[in-house]
Design an enzyme around this catalytic site. Sequence first.
Site, PDB file in Angstrom:
ATOM      1  CG  ASN A  80      -3.867   7.781   3.835  1.00 30.30           C
ATOM      2  OD1 ASN A  80      -2.797   7.516   3.317  1.00 30.30           O
ATOM      3  ND2 ASN A  80      -5.015   7.405   3.284  1.00 30.30           N
ATOM      4  CD  GLU A 101      -8.805   2.579  -2.515  1.00 29.29           C
ATOM      5  OE1 GLU A 101      -9.378   1.526  -2.913  1.00 29.29           O
ATOM      6  OE2 GLU A 101      -8.113   2.636  -1.490  1.00 29.29           O
ATOM      7  NE  ARG A 143      -3.536   2.381   2.599  1.00 27.64           N
ATOM      8  CZ  ARG A 143      -4.082   2.911   3.690  1.00 27.64           C
ATOM      9  NH1 ARG A 143      -3.840   2.370   4.878  1.00 27.64           N
ATOM     10  NH2 ARG A 143      -4.854   3.973   3.612  1.00 27.64           N
ATOM     11  CG  HIS A 144      -0.826   4.932  -1.018  1.00 34.06           C
ATOM     12  ND1 HIS A 144      -0.986   5.784   0.057  1.00 34.06           N
ATOM     13  CD2 HIS A 144      -2.069   4.539  -1.373  1.00 34.06           C
ATOM     14  CE1 HIS A 144      -2.271   5.917   0.333  1.00 34.06           C
ATOM     15  NE2 HIS A 144      -2.958   5.163  -0.508  1.00 34.06           N
TER      16      HIS A 144
END
Length: 213
Positions: free
Chosen positions: A18, A84, A11-12
């Site tokens: 976030n 995403e 995952r980035h």
Amino acid sequence: MTDTVRFCVVRHGETGWNAEHRLQGHTDIPLNDTGHAQARATAALLARQRFDAAYTSDLRRAADTARAICGEQLAAEARQALRERHYGAFQGLTHAEARARHPEAFRHFEARTPDAPFPGNGERLTDFAERIRTAFEDIARAHPGQTVLVVAHGGVLDILHRLASGRPLDAPRDFRIPNAALNWLRRDAHGWHIDRWADEGHLGATRDELPNA
């Protein structure tokens, strides 16, 4: 498929959205300082790992994480199919804002109703899952017997885990998806398998702010 393909899916790194629990979807948000540090830490851990190919979502939070990991040794191919999930009118909203503005749609979002539409032309969960399954099957077919790096998103990893574990799309999530953690999977003649999940020992404190969807 006769030759096993080994995947390291990341995952980035963290973004400002976030940290704010704000839904990103297809919105192209960059890494924050923490995210860049996470990408560098993941790159250091994987420095001795040989990858035959690398792929990334074309959104820059993933592409920049992939660039840090790959360095000058390997160029990651950007693919829109690895993005995403598109969250429609939810994109840019915090969870609380989405619940207040679209209560019925948010109820289906939290319940992981597979065929429920998103306001604002977002992706149904079933459509998103099929997009991700197809994207990874295409990559696996192209790299029999090889080891492949993929950098993508939390929702992508949610679908991959369910694909390998057999957990239904509408079941509550009971596994972590931290930013910049390593997730090792295999694709062989019998299907998908998880070898190691959410390896985050190189990162210290990590964020998993993802909702149940």
